[in-house]
Design an enzyme around this catalytic site. Structure first.
Site, PDB file in Angstrom:
ATOM      1  CD  GLN A 114      -2.909  -1.130   0.319  1.00 43.86           C
ATOM      2  OE1 GLN A 114      -3.314  -0.082  -0.184  1.00 43.86           O
ATOM      3  NE2 GLN A 114      -3.358  -2.301  -0.043  1.00 43.86           N
ATOM      4  CE  LYS A 115      -0.382   6.461  -3.995  1.00 38.17           C
ATOM      5  NZ  LYS A 115      -1.459   7.389  -4.394  1.00 38.17           N
TER       6      LYS A 115
END
Lengths: 354, 184
Positions: free
Chosen positions: B70-71
């Site tokens: 995830q970012k």
């Protein structure tokens, strides 16, 4: 200091009439003291030097960082005047230099204070976002293209961006809706969907979307019904709309949406940059939110004719629904619940859909 | 050189390798790891944090680190770089929208000093999906041919069916073994 004076006077006094043994003994003790003294001086000098080295490093960092940042900003502002091929080149350079700058910061982290770190990170963040903005403005088209879809891509040029389309007079009952602005993305490959529509009712039948990647982008005030089983579903830049979809075998992505009501069964849900959205969800593994706020969840309650068969076809487990187990990647504290998502109270849940 | 020799000897004795598995979210990193280890892959959730597995394969002890993509987790990737022998970059071949993101993240990784000696294996995952791009299309999109700093290889695979996972890992092991365990 005293030891030195002592040593000098001592040797002077004995200059004339010293016996051999004395000459050896005393200087030995004094020499040791002298050595200790020098070591002490050396130690102090080193301590001071290392101090100044740290300062130099920090100075070096802030001046280099500042200079490089200014250079990148100058480069970025030059993008406007350049033609598109040159602009692409400039942007590429800006992005690689920004990346290097970030790496420089990471490598320097060890000797920077927390404050300096934060400042530098904030500066980088600003740089990155203005780069992204420029990229969006100058090169709206993705660099990477698919041959099969290039026909659709050229069509996009004539279509006004939804941001611009927003304030325009809405034409809810325009008969030739498809010609006005909706783009029915069906560009070969395995993807299909709707893009750039305003206040429309859009529907896809089972055979259109079965095991395909469905993409919904730039919709405002629309109602979308996908009566089938896509492989994946992407909902991007959708505002104030309602999206209802049959069982999705794989993942659903929701990105940059706001004011929407969504309903679908799926295997995984990933929600990014989304605000004020209600999700009626059946999820067999997990749902996550990242950079979201005001996203609320309730169990999936929409249904349509033939949905039971579609559930079978999708391979989703109907008996397992983790709709209320949401992971927030911006909220890693386990003991307090994330403020970014919530459960819709039962009384407020929607029960009628059509 | 003396220290390097000692280190090499130590590693040879242990026959141990550290593999770091990275990629965008939803690429299938955890699924690959679990499938490779023969575990159930139907209930995997997005990874919040990381997973570590130690497994024996062809007489090697593999420490596989699977870090969430995830970012918000990507900034933590750097904490896992140290002493990585092999980097496994996993790509969702059906996710055409984020290939550019994918290319950018990978090229940033390859600039990392601490990954300088690592061998790169790119898994073009999800080849079982009808909309998946071929491994050659992925190779082009990620500009892999421009990589001159690392040994690399791209392999099309499917974590769900397990297809080609072994081929990929075997190539990685051979390449690392050739670097670490050859006569000094």
């Amino acid at each position: 200091m005293e030891a030195v004076v002592g040593a000098e006077t001592g040797s002077q006094n004995r200059n004339g009439e010293m016996d051999v043994s004395g000459a050896v003994k005393i200087p030995e003790r004094l020499l040791r003291r002298e050595q200790e003294r020098q070591e002490e001086v050396e130690r102090r000098r080193e301590a001071m030097e290392s101090q100044s080295v740290t300062e130099e490093k920090v100075d070096y960092f802030s001046s280099t960082f500042g200079a490089e940042r200014a250079a990148i900003e100058a480069l970025l502002s030059g993008v406007w005047d350049a033609d598109s091929s040159r602009a692409a080149q400039l942007l590429e350079e800006v992005s690689s230099r920004t990346q290097q700058l970030r790496k420089f910061l990471n490598d320097s982290m060890a000797f920077l204070t927390k404050y300096e770190c934060r400042q530098a990170q904030a500066a980088l963040q600003r740089l990155q976002s203005s780069l992204d903005e420029k990229r969006q403005q100058v090169l709206p088209k993705k660099k990477f293209n698919f041959k099969a879809r290039s026909a659709a891509a050229t069509r996009t040029k004539g279509v006004p961006l939804p941001e611009k389309a927003g304030p325009l007079e809405s034409k809810p009952d325009a008969k030739g809706g498809a010609d006005v602005g909706i783009q029915v993305v069906d560009g070969g490959g395995n993807s299909c969907g709707f893009s750039s529509a305003h206040a429309q009712v859009l529907t896809k039948d089972p055979e259109d979307i079965h095991q395909r990647d469905v993409l919904l982008t730039h919709l405002t005030g629309c109602t979308v019904k996908l009566l089938g089983t896509p492989a994946t579903l992407h909902i991007k830049d959708v505002r104030d709309s309602e999206v209802l979809c049959g069982p999705v075998s794989g993942s659903v992505f929701v990105d940059r949406c706001s004011g929407c009501t969504l309903a679908f069964p799926c295997q995984q849900l990933r929600t990014h940059n989304t605000t004020d959205t209600r999700v009626y969800l059946h999820v067999t593994s997990r749902a996550i939110v990242e950079d979201c706020s005001g996203v609320s969840f309730a169990p999936f309650s929409w249904s349509y004719e033939g949905m039971d068969a579609h559930f079978e076809a999708s391979g989703l487990d109907r008996g397992k629904n983790n709709w209320d187990k949401v992971d927030d990647f911006n909220w890693l504290a386990a003991d307090t619940p994330s403020p970014n998502w919530s459960i819709i109270p039962e009384a407020e849940r929607r029960t009628t859909w059509d | 050189m003396g220290l390097l020799t000692i280190l090499k000897k130590m590693k040879r004795k242990e026959r141990e390798m550290r593999l770091l598995m990275l990629g965008l979210d939803n690429a299938g990193k955890t699924t690959i790891m679990k499938k490779f280890n023969g575990e159930d892959v139907s209930t995997i959730s997005p990874t919040l944090g990381f997973n570590i597995k130690t497994l024996e394969h062809r007489g090697f002890k593999l420490n596989i680190w699977d870090v969430g993509g995830q970012k918000s987790l990507r900034s933590y990737w750097r904490n896992y770089f140290e002493s990585t022998d092999g980097l496994v970059w996993v790509v969702d071949s059906a996710d055409k929208l984020r290939l550019e993101d994918c290319r950018r993240e990978l090229s940033a990784l390859l600039l990392e000093e601490r990954l300088a000696g690592a061998t790169l294996l790119v898994f073009a995952n999800k080849q079982d999906l009808p909309g998946a791009l071929s491994k050659d299309a992925i190779r082009e999109a990620l500009a892999l041919d421009d990589i001159k700093t690392h040994h690399w290889c791209i392999i099309g695979c499917s974590a769900m069916t397990g297809e080609n996972l072994l081929t990929g890992v075997d190539w990685l092991l051979d390449d690392i073994a050739a670097q670490i365990f050859t006569a000094d």
